[in-house]
Design a protein around this motif. Structure first.
Motif, PDB file in Angstrom:
ATOM      1  N   ARG A   1       0.816  -1.131  -0.014  1.00  0.00           N
ATOM      2  CA  ARG A   1       0.161  -0.001  -0.053  1.00  0.00           C
ATOM      3  C   ARG A   1       0.859   1.143  -0.087  1.00  0.00           C
ATOM      4  O   ARG A   1       0.811   2.148  -0.632  1.00  0.00           O
ATOM      5  CB  ARG A   1      -0.831   0.026   1.262  1.00  0.00           C
ATOM      6  N   TRP A   2       1.925   1.339   0.999  1.00  0.00           N
ATOM      7  CA  TRP A   2       2.923   2.393   0.830  1.00  0.00           C
ATOM      8  C   TRP A   2       3.604   2.648  -0.363  1.00  0.00           C
ATOM      9  O   TRP A   2       3.544   3.700  -0.838  1.00  0.00           O
ATOM     10  CB  TRP A   2       4.022   2.238   2.104  1.00  0.00           C
ATOM     11  N   LEU A   3       4.009   1.343  -1.063  1.00  0.00           N
ATOM     12  CA  LEU A   3       4.747   1.598  -2.457  1.00  0.00           C
ATOM     13  C   LEU A   3       3.739   2.349  -3.329  1.00  0.00           C
ATOM     14  O   LEU A   3       4.013   3.007  -4.374  1.00  0.00           O
ATOM     15  CB  LEU A   3       4.839  -0.067  -3.047  1.00  0.00           C
ATOM     16  N   LEU A   4       2.385   1.751  -3.557  1.00  0.00           N
ATOM     17  CA  LEU A   4       1.252   2.710  -4.378  1.00  0.00           C
ATOM     18  C   LEU A   4       1.042   3.874  -4.208  1.00  0.00           C
ATOM     19  O   LEU A   4       1.209   4.802  -4.816  1.00  0.00           O
ATOM     20  CB  LEU A   4      -0.021   1.720  -4.488  1.00  0.00           C
ATOM     21  N   LEU A   5       1.257   4.184  -2.701  1.00  0.00           N
ATOM     22  CA  LEU A   5       1.167   5.750  -2.500  1.00  0.00           C
ATOM     23  C   LEU A   5       2.389   6.340  -2.848  1.00  0.00           C
ATOM     24  O   LEU A   5       2.192   7.736  -3.205  1.00  0.00           O
ATOM     25  CB  LEU A   5       0.673   5.807  -0.806  1.00  0.00           C
ATOM     26  N   ARG A   6       3.428   5.854  -2.613  1.00  0.00           N
ATOM     27  CA  ARG A   6       4.852   6.644  -3.100  1.00  0.00           C
ATOM     28  C   ARG A   6       4.766   6.647  -4.347  1.00  0.00           C
ATOM     29  O   ARG A   6       5.283   7.967  -4.998  1.00  0.00           O
ATOM     30  CB  ARG A   6       5.931   5.643  -2.683  1.00  0.00           C
ATOM     31  N   LEU A   7       4.389   5.806  -5.240  1.00  0.00           N
ATOM     32  CA  LEU A   7       4.360   6.179  -6.680  1.00  0.00           C
ATOM     33  C   LEU A   7       3.356   6.700  -7.073  1.00  0.00           C
ATOM     34  O   LEU A   7       3.531   7.834  -7.884  1.00  0.00           O
ATOM     35  CB  LEU A   7       3.981   4.777  -7.570  1.00  0.00           C
ATOM     36  N   ILE A   8       2.039   7.137  -6.675  1.00  0.00           N
ATOM     37  CA  ILE A   8       1.104   8.045  -6.860  1.00  0.00           C
ATOM     38  C   ILE A   8       1.794   9.360  -6.607  1.00  0.00           C
ATOM     39  O   ILE A   8       1.403  10.398  -7.323  1.00  0.00           O
ATOM     40  CB  ILE A   8      -0.236   7.828  -6.056  1.00  0.00           C
ATOM     41  N   SER A   9       2.194   9.420  -5.123  1.00  0.00           N
ATOM     42  CA  SER A   9       3.036  10.691  -4.944  1.00  0.00           C
ATOM     43  C   SER A   9       3.971  10.959  -6.146  1.00  0.00           C
ATOM     44  O   SER A   9       4.045  12.461  -6.467  1.00  0.00           O
ATOM     45  CB  SER A   9       3.409  10.793  -3.579  1.00  0.00           C
ATOM     46  N   GLU A  10       4.750  10.362  -6.382  1.00  0.00           N
ATOM     47  CA  GLU A  10       5.888  10.663  -7.227  1.00  0.00           C
ATOM     48  C   GLU A  10       5.236  11.092  -8.792  1.00  0.00           C
ATOM     49  O   GLU A  10       5.596  12.014  -9.372  1.00  0.00           O
ATOM     50  CB  GLU A  10       6.851   9.518  -7.419  1.00  0.00           C
ATOM     51  N   MET A  11       4.335  10.419  -9.088  1.00  0.00           N
ATOM     52  CA  MET A  11       3.823  10.731 -10.468  1.00  0.00           C
ATOM     53  C   MET A  11       2.853  12.127 -10.399  1.00  0.00           C
ATOM     54  O   MET A  11       3.171  12.708 -11.251  1.00  0.00           O
ATOM     55  CB  MET A  11       2.893   9.557 -10.734  1.00  0.00           C
ATOM     56  N   ASP A  12       2.255  12.191  -9.446  1.00  0.00           N
ATOM     57  CA  ASP A  12       1.622  13.461  -9.401  1.00  0.00           C
ATOM     58  C   ASP A  12       2.268  14.618  -9.264  1.00  0.00           C
ATOM     59  O   ASP A  12       2.174  15.561 -10.081  1.00  0.00           O
ATOM     60  CB  ASP A  12       0.387  13.541  -8.050  1.00  0.00           C
ATOM     61  N   ARG A  13       3.435  14.437  -8.456  1.00  0.00           N
ATOM     62  CA  ARG A  13       4.418  15.601  -8.493  1.00  0.00           C
ATOM     63  C   ARG A  13       5.136  15.917  -9.640  1.00  0.00           C
ATOM     64  O   ARG A  13       4.980  17.185 -10.255  1.00  0.00           O
ATOM     65  CB  ARG A  13       5.692  15.521  -7.320  1.00  0.00           C
ATOM     66  N   HIS A  14       5.528  15.009 -10.219  1.00  0.00           N
ATOM     67  CA  HIS A  14       5.956  15.227 -11.731  1.00  0.00           C
ATOM     68  C   HIS A  14       5.067  15.539 -12.842  1.00  0.00           C
ATOM     69  O   HIS A  14       5.330  16.232 -13.883  1.00  0.00           O
ATOM     70  CB  HIS A  14       6.965  14.081 -12.155  1.00  0.00           C
ATOM     71  N   ALA A  15       3.776  15.035 -12.787  1.00  0.00           N
ATOM     72  CA  ALA A  15       2.708  15.537 -13.562  1.00  0.00           C
ATOM     73  C   ALA A  15       2.471  17.001 -13.573  1.00  0.00           C
ATOM     74  O   ALA A  15       2.180  17.833 -14.591  1.00  0.00           O
ATOM     75  CB  ALA A  15       1.305  14.603 -13.294  1.00  0.00           C
ATOM     76  N   GLY A  16       2.848  17.637 -12.400  1.00  0.00           N
ATOM     77  CA  GLY A  16       2.559  19.186 -11.921  1.00  0.00           C
ATOM     78  C   GLY A  16       3.630  19.741 -12.771  1.00  0.00           C
ATOM     79  O   GLY A  16       3.595  20.732 -13.340  1.00  0.00           O
ATOM     80  N   HIS A  17       4.662  19.288 -12.672  1.00  0.00           N
ATOM     81  CA  HIS A  17       6.037  19.681 -13.343  1.00  0.00           C
ATOM     82  C   HIS A  17       5.845  19.783 -14.970  1.00  0.00           C
ATOM     83  O   HIS A  17       6.021  20.773 -15.437  1.00  0.00           O
ATOM     84  CB  HIS A  17       7.402  19.024 -13.085  1.00  0.00           C
ATOM     85  N   ALA A  18       5.331  18.654 -15.185  1.00  0.00           N
ATOM     86  CA  ALA A  18       4.833  18.433 -16.620  1.00  0.00           C
ATOM     87  C   ALA A  18       4.149  19.460 -17.177  1.00  0.00           C
ATOM     88  O   ALA A  18       4.330  20.082 -18.368  1.00  0.00           O
ATOM     89  CB  ALA A  18       4.455  17.070 -17.051  1.00  0.00           C
ATOM     90  N   ASP A  19       3.066  19.905 -16.368  1.00  0.00           N
ATOM     91  CA  ASP A  19       1.928  20.750 -16.832  1.00  0.00           C
ATOM     92  C   ASP A  19       2.804  22.243 -17.048  1.00  0.00           C
ATOM     93  O   ASP A  19       2.224  22.889 -18.050  1.00  0.00           O
ATOM     94  CB  ASP A  19       0.911  21.013 -15.756  1.00  0.00           C
ATOM     95  N   ILE A  20       3.516  22.585 -16.068  1.00  0.00           N
ATOM     96  CA  ILE A  20       4.258  23.841 -16.026  1.00  0.00           C
ATOM     97  C   ILE A  20       5.157  24.119 -17.458  1.00  0.00           C
ATOM     98  O   ILE A  20       5.089  24.590 -18.063  1.00  0.00           O
ATOM     99  CB  ILE A  20       4.982  24.055 -14.893  1.00  0.00           C
ATOM    100  N   ILE A  21       6.124  22.857 -17.421  1.00  0.00           N
ATOM    101  CA  ILE A  21       6.920  22.706 -18.707  1.00  0.00           C
ATOM    102  C   ILE A  21       6.135  22.780 -19.866  1.00  0.00           C
ATOM    103  O   ILE A  21       6.619  23.823 -20.972  1.00  0.00           O
ATOM    104  CB  ILE A  21       7.769  21.488 -18.717  1.00  0.00           C
ATOM    105  N   ARG A  22       4.919  22.021 -20.302  1.00  0.00           N
ATOM    106  CA  ARG A  22       4.403  22.251 -21.434  1.00  0.00           C
ATOM    107  C   ARG A  22       3.732  23.653 -21.672  1.00  0.00           C
ATOM    108  O   ARG A  22       3.702  24.098 -22.727  1.00  0.00           O
ATOM    109  CB  ARG A  22       3.283  20.963 -21.497  1.00  0.00           C
ATOM    110  N   GLU A  23       3.177  24.115 -20.665  1.00  0.00           N
ATOM    111  CA  GLU A  23       2.511  25.427 -20.934  1.00  0.00           C
ATOM    112  C   GLU A  23       3.552  26.497 -21.122  1.00  0.00           C
ATOM    113  O   GLU A  23       3.408  27.351 -21.948  1.00  0.00           O
ATOM    114  CB  GLU A  23       1.785  25.738 -19.606  1.00  0.00           C
ATOM    115  N   SER A  24       4.924  26.466 -20.646  1.00  0.00           N
ATOM    116  CA  SER A  24       5.834  27.122 -21.138  1.00  0.00           C
ATOM    117  C   SER A  24       6.484  26.935 -22.411  1.00  0.00           C
ATOM    118  O   SER A  24       6.840  28.081 -22.884  1.00  0.00           O
ATOM    119  CB  SER A  24       7.082  27.051 -20.048  1.00  0.00           C
TER     120      SER A  24
END
Length: 182
Positions: free
Chosen positions: A139-162
């Motif tokens: 369960r921790w593993l899945l939450l860790r992966l969700i957190s990691e992907m969400d954080r980088h999806a936010g980065h990706a949004d900013i980069i793409r819009e830039s």
């Protein structure tokens, strides 16, 4: 991201967590829609992050956590000398190849999580100075992966819009075939 994750079937915690993980992965994949290799490699901010570099990084991160959960060594070993390569495509690597590689890893993650007897099953964190000496659950593993992907999806949004002004909402419309419709 801007995608809806359907409610899980009653008691299907694995399905719910895997659904949120896939939703977060989609945010990163969408940010790459319609870009050339050169655009995906651009670093439009003070950061060293590019969309192609984020893609490679998240694939490596997911692959390494999956290996740890299986009690295996991660297939890619990063050191101070090669750490920079986890955030950039090198040699013949392409966005298309990295997307296919990540899709394979995602499939392996889902297969593994569906097969473990319990989300309460544990594995040891790596023996590295930045990790506590403890065991963590699937369960921790899945939450860790969700957190990691969400954080980088936010980065990706900013980069793409830039890069071209496209927002996540527009990219979802393109992905779903609604471009130009109101």
């Amino acid at each position: 991201m801007v995608m809806h994750v359907s409610a899980e079937a009653h008691g299907d915690e694995r399905g719910a967590l895997l659904g949120f993980l896939e939703e977060a992965r989609g945010g990163i994949r969408r940010a790459l829609l319609g870009l050339t290799e050169e655009q995906a490699a651009k670093k439009p901010s003070a950061s060293e992050l590019s969309l192609s570099g984020l893609l490679k990084h998240v694939a490596e991160v997911e692959q390494s956590w999956l290996a740890r959960a299986k009690g295996e060594e991660p297939p890619v070993h990063r050191t101070e000398e090669n750490w920079h390569e986890c955030f950039q495509l090198v040699g013949e690597e392409t966005v298309e190849q990295q997307l296919a590689h990540w899709a394979e890893i995602a499939g392996q993650t889902e297969e593994f999580i569906r097969a473990v007897p319990s989300l309460n099953d544990t594995f040891a964190l790596p023996d590295q100075p930045w990790f506590p000496k403890e065991r963590v659950s699937m369960r921790w593993l899945l939450l860790r992966l969700i957190s990691e992907m969400d954080r980088h999806a936010g980065h990706a949004d900013i980069i793409r819009e830039s890069l071209d002004g496209r927002t996540a909402f527009e990219l979802v419309a393109v992905e779903q075939g609604y471009a130009g419709q109101s």
